[in-house]
Design a protein around this motif. Structure first.
Motif, PDB file in Angstrom:
ATOM      1  N   ARG A   4     -33.905 -13.900  15.833  1.00 18.84           N
ATOM      2  CA  ARG A   4     -32.809 -13.233  16.517  1.00 18.84           C
ATOM      3  C   ARG A   4     -33.309 -12.706  17.859  1.00 18.84           C
ATOM      4  NH1 ARG A   4     -35.032  -9.133  16.952  1.00 18.84           N
ATOM      5  NH2 ARG A   4     -33.403  -8.425  18.341  1.00 18.84           N
ATOM      6  N   GLY A   5     -32.349 -12.220  18.683  1.00 13.40           N
ATOM      7  CA  GLY A   5     -32.699 -11.829  20.050  1.00 13.40           C
ATOM      8  C   GLY A   5     -32.404 -13.023  20.949  1.00 13.40           C
ATOM      9  N   ALA A   6     -31.721 -12.745  22.068  1.00 13.33           N
ATOM     10  CA  ALA A   6     -31.166 -13.829  22.886  1.00 13.33           C
ATOM     11  C   ALA A   6     -32.205 -14.883  23.311  1.00 13.33           C
ATOM     12  CB  ALA A   6     -30.461 -13.222  24.102  1.00 13.33           C
ATOM     13  N   ARG A  58     -24.638 -19.061  16.898  1.00 14.67           N
ATOM     14  CA  ARG A  58     -24.262 -17.689  17.286  1.00 14.67           C
ATOM     15  C   ARG A  58     -23.548 -17.780  18.642  1.00 14.67           C
ATOM     16  NH1 ARG A  58     -28.324 -12.826  16.519  1.00 14.67           N
ATOM     17  NH2 ARG A  58     -26.342 -11.708  16.319  1.00 14.67           N
ATOM     18  N   THR A  81     -38.375  -8.013  26.685  1.00 15.89           N
ATOM     19  CA  THR A  81     -37.645  -7.728  27.926  1.00 15.89           C
ATOM     20  C   THR A  81     -37.662  -6.218  28.182  1.00 15.89           C
ATOM     21  OG1 THR A  81     -35.535  -7.694  26.724  1.00 15.89           O
ATOM     22  CG2 THR A  81     -36.226  -9.808  27.697  1.00 15.89           C
ATOM     23  N   GLN A 112     -32.097  -3.140  13.614  1.00  9.82           N
ATOM     24  CA  GLN A 112     -33.152  -3.796  14.407  1.00  9.82           C
ATOM     25  C   GLN A 112     -34.155  -2.774  14.950  1.00  9.82           C
ATOM     26  OE1 GLN A 112     -29.946  -4.609  14.568  1.00  9.82           O
ATOM     27  NE2 GLN A 112     -29.627  -6.738  15.135  1.00  9.82           N
ATOM     28  N   ALA A 128     -30.216  -7.732  27.085  1.00  6.40           N
ATOM     29  CA  ALA A 128     -28.863  -8.286  27.263  1.00  6.40           C
ATOM     30  C   ALA A 128     -28.750  -9.624  26.558  1.00  6.40           C
ATOM     31  CB  ALA A 128     -28.563  -8.462  28.747  1.00  6.40           C
ATOM     32  N   ASP A 129     -27.533  -9.918  26.124  1.00  6.38           N
ATOM     33  CA  ASP A 129     -27.227 -11.234  25.555  1.00  6.38           C
ATOM     34  C   ASP A 129     -26.473 -12.115  26.541  1.00  6.38           C
ATOM     35  OD1 ASP A 129     -27.610  -9.362  23.112  1.00  6.38           O
ATOM     36  OD2 ASP A 129     -27.824 -11.425  22.383  1.00  6.38           O
ATOM     37  N   ASN A 173     -24.387  -6.715  25.133  1.00  2.00           N
ATOM     38  CA  ASN A 173     -25.633  -6.438  24.398  1.00  2.00           C
ATOM     39  C   ASN A 173     -25.259  -5.827  23.045  1.00  2.00           C
ATOM     40  OD1 ASN A 173     -28.562  -6.424  24.288  1.00  2.00           O
ATOM     41  ND2 ASN A 173     -28.437  -4.195  24.421  1.00  2.00           N
ATOM     42  N   LYS A 174     -26.271  -5.527  22.265  1.00  2.00           N
ATOM     43  CA  LYS A 174     -26.070  -5.027  20.903  1.00  2.00           C
ATOM     44  C   LYS A 174     -25.040  -3.900  20.843  1.00  2.00           C
ATOM     45  CE  LYS A 174     -27.374  -6.298  17.870  1.00  2.00           C
ATOM     46  NZ  LYS A 174     -26.535  -7.220  17.059  1.00  2.00           N
TER      47      LYS A 174
HETATM   48  O1  MRU Z   1     -28.044  -9.506  16.864  1.00  2.00           O
HETATM   49  P1  MRU Z   1     -29.363  -9.563  17.576  1.00  2.00           P
HETATM   50  O2  MRU Z   1     -30.441  -8.819  16.879  1.00  2.00           O
HETATM   51  O3  MRU Z   1     -29.749 -10.988  17.938  1.00  2.00           O
HETATM   52  O4  MRU Z   1     -29.092  -8.815  18.953  1.00  2.00           O
HETATM   53  C1  MRU Z   1     -30.134  -8.685  19.878  1.00  2.00           C
HETATM   54  C2  MRU Z   1     -29.773  -7.906  21.086  1.00  2.00           C
HETATM   55  O5  MRU Z   1     -28.654  -7.483  21.258  1.00  2.00           O
HETATM   56  C3  MRU Z   1     -30.830  -7.771  22.133  1.00  2.00           C
HETATM   57  O6  MRU Z   1     -30.695  -6.559  22.808  1.00  2.00           O
HETATM   58  C4  MRU Z   1     -30.695  -8.923  23.128  1.00  2.00           C
HETATM   59  O7  MRU Z   1     -30.574 -10.155  22.470  1.00  2.00           O
HETATM   60  C5  MRU Z   1     -31.833  -8.982  24.068  1.00  2.00           C
HETATM   61  S1  MRU Z   1     -33.331  -9.456  23.217  1.00  2.00           S
HETATM   62  C6  MRU Z   1     -34.563  -9.598  24.402  1.00  2.00           C
END
Ligand code: MRU
Length: 353
Positions: A57-59, A100, A176, A203, A243-244, A254-255
């Motif tokens: 997980r994580g962008a 996703r 990041t 997380q 950020a996503d 973002n989350k």
């Molecule tokens: O649902 P997740 O755990 O994938 O969400 C992750 C986030 O929102 C992170 O802040 C984002 O992906 C940046 S990760 C470098």
């Protein structure tokens, strides 16, 4: 210690993905911190499932995993050229893309894989493998660069609050927002680190504070609902998040919970920094209203550690991202530089489009 001589071995111990040459190994983030188990994935649909189920997980990390997923899908394809292979691989690419919806890094990585395939000859399988490796290596380099750029904004002796997990676990390594925090701690700029639990998947509680502990970085966990009280106290000078997706006007997905942190930060005069590689910038999406926000199983809210905590029959709503309007953001840091007070004009000048 200056930003240019950070000891990366000292400050970056965790790796979420390992390409073995025959399989993609993923550190299963569903069972951290108490079990550190790598699971091997041998096919692209298995990788798509792992992305959907949050094994990885994580962008940035899901973009990298998807790129390796394409390499795995290519194992089942016989084709004389890249264009011929692309036709056969397209369904697998689309299933990876659908795993996703919110993080643009996934579509970005797949677009890169399509692009190199389209111009590849008979060695298209090696071309794909090289490209996946490049995506991963460039992400690590971008994170290290952003660490230095972001940390330079933070005055010595500051406190920071971060949300979700944006660290090595969410990227090729270093992280990041957490990369900025690693660099800031290494340089002595950051002397207090706070991390939110990040309900409902935790997380922050399960991943971020564990990851920082691996680097001997002292961090204090807070309940999400303690953030306003903390920011009011004066212990925090910057909220630093990942950020996503960053839109053409600087709005940031973002989350879930990020937007309320930005609102509280502005209220108490705390600065708000977004840190993400340029692979997260989506100039094709004009503003935050156009972003598809992922909603996950409401069951995540109804129980804790497998045990139901909410009365039977209660309904829950579980959006897992939100949009922070650009007006609440003091700085967006990418590997290309720092954009202060982002808006559509500044984004255009900085990131094109
Ligand atoms: O649902 P997740 O755990 O994938 O969400 C992750 C986030 O929102 C992170 O802040 C984002 O992906 C940046 S990760 C470098």
């Amino acid at each position: 210690m200056t930003a240019t001589n950070i000891d990366y071995d000292r400050y970056d111990h965790v790796r979420p993905l390992r390409w073995t040459g025959v399989a993609l190994e993923l550190l299963d983030q569903r069972v951290l911190p108490f079990k550190q188990e790598y699971r091997a994935f041998n096919g692209s649909d298995a990788v798509a499932g792992a992305i959907h189920d949050l094994v990885v997980r994580g962008a940035p990390a899901i973009g990298i995993a998807a790129a390796w997923g394409v390499v795995l899908a290519a194992r089942d394809v016989q084709a004389a050229s890249g264009t011929e292979a692309l036709q056969q691989l397209e369904p697998a690419l689309q299933r990876l893309n659908a795993s996703r919806p919110t993080a643009v890094n996934l579509a970005w990585a797949l677009a890169r894989m399509r692009r190199v395939l389209a111009s590849a000859g008979g060695d298209w399988q090696q071309v794909l493998e090289r490209e996946a490796g490049a995506i991963e290596a460039e992400d690590l380099a971008a994170n290290r660069r952003m660490g230095s750029l972001g940390a330079a904004l933070i005055a010595p002796g500051s406190g920071v609050l971060t949300h979700c997990n944006t660290g090595s676990l969410a990227t090729a390594g270093f992280g990041t927002a957490l990369g900025v925090i690693r660099a800031g701690v290494a340089e002595g700029r950051i002397t207090r680190v706070f991390a939110t639990e990040t309900r409902p998947w935790n997380q922050g509680a399960r991943l971020t504070v564990w990851e920082l502990q691996q680097d001997d970085i002292d961090a204090t966990l807070i309940a999400d609902s303690a953030a306003a009280h903390l920011l009011r106290s004066g212990a925090v000078q910057w909220v630093v998040v990942g950020a996503d997706r960053i839109c053409a006007n600087g709005d940031v997905a973002n989350k879930i919970g990020t937007c309320q942190l930005a609102i509280v930060a502005r209220h108490y005069g705390v600065k708000f920094m977004v840190v993400a590689p340029s692979s997260t910038v989506d100039i094709a999406t004009s503003d935050g209203d156009q972003i598809e926000i992922e909603e996950r199983d409401p069951a995540e809210l109804l129980s804790a550690r497998g045990e139901r905590t909410v009365a039977e029959g209660v309904r829950a709503w579980n959006p897992v991202f939100d949009v922070t309007p650009h007006g609440l953001i003091d700085a967006i840091v990418t590997e290309q530089g720092v954009l202060e007070r982002p808006d559509a004009d500044r984004m255009r000048q900085f990131h094109g489009g």
